[in-house]
Design an enzyme around this catalytic site. Sequence first.
Site, mmCIF file in Angstrom:
data_model
loop_
_atom_site.group_PDB
_atom_site.id
_atom_site.type_symbol
_atom_site.label_atom_id
_atom_site.label_comp_id
_atom_site.label_asym_id
_atom_site.label_seq_id
_atom_site.Cartn_x
_atom_site.Cartn_y
_atom_site.Cartn_z
ATOM 1 N N PRO A 157 0.972 -1.179 -0.116
ATOM 2 C CG PRO A 157 -0.762 -1.549 1.342
ATOM 3 C CD PRO A 157 0.569 -2.242 0.735
ATOM 4 C CE1 TYR A 158 6.283 5.858 2.711
ATOM 5 C CE2 TYR A 158 7.512 3.687 1.506
ATOM 6 C CZ TYR A 158 7.303 5.041 2.096
ATOM 7 O OH TYR A 158 8.112 5.728 1.719
ATOM 8 C CB ALA A 159 5.130 0.405 -3.029
ATOM 9 C CE LYS A 162 5.429 8.081 1.158
ATOM 10 N NZ LYS A 162 5.518 9.459 1.338
#
Length: 266
Positions: A157-159, A162
């Site tokens: 989810p972070y990737a 970003k």
Amino acid sequence: MRDTFNFDNELSGKIALVTGGTKGAGKAIAERLLKAGATVIISARNKPEDENQNKNFHFIAADLSKSEGTQTVIEEVLKTHKKIDILINNLGGSETPGGGFSVLNDEDWENTIQSNLLAPIRLDRGFLPAMLAQKSGVIIHIASIQGKLPLFDSTLPYAAAKAGLINYSKGLSKEVSSKGVRVLTVSPGWIMTTASTRMMERIAESAKSTIEEATQSVMNSLGGIPFGRPSQPEEVAELVGFLVSPRARYLTGTEYVIDGGTIPTI
């Protein structure tokens, strides 16, 4: 006539906001901008542990993962300082569990996207009218090399957030650069923050290895770092310090990767 700049005080008179500015790269960026002469505001959920930060910076407590938190920051900055010249959208991170896509629920995705993508979008929306009115300003989005080099085990989810931030930043730059506001993205690789150091200590203790061996194991998981080590927060801060300065006034709409060569492709 050739322009000359005073590098030691080149941000004098500028008002800067650094989100997530109490620790890690955010703290280093705030200190770098302060050194260059800017008036620096920092925001985070909790007060800085460092007393010097409390003295040198205007601190605003806010949870930027929520719309009311971003509104608190926007209103206090503009009420107190009447303007903003530099916005560093540094807040971000991942708290999702390991185990791949199947262990991630809607809440994991939503919380990560709120902090890493929607928070900077809301802040940009709140501060851009003032920047456009004065026909000047710089917005820096701190993204990550995971926008191009995602790690699937625990930070998908972070990737994804970003990657969205990088795309959004480029699009926004096309809209506002002609109106005097520069928009740039900085995508660091692994940064050896205090939190990273503690993580290396835990890994070393668990594996009954040295901190150096733990660090190497993490670098290996990234596919290696050709430079041979993670970056230091001050190295990221120095890049940001240059990008917001008058020396970089022709730079906009670009992503700057600072990863020691980690990304293996062009």
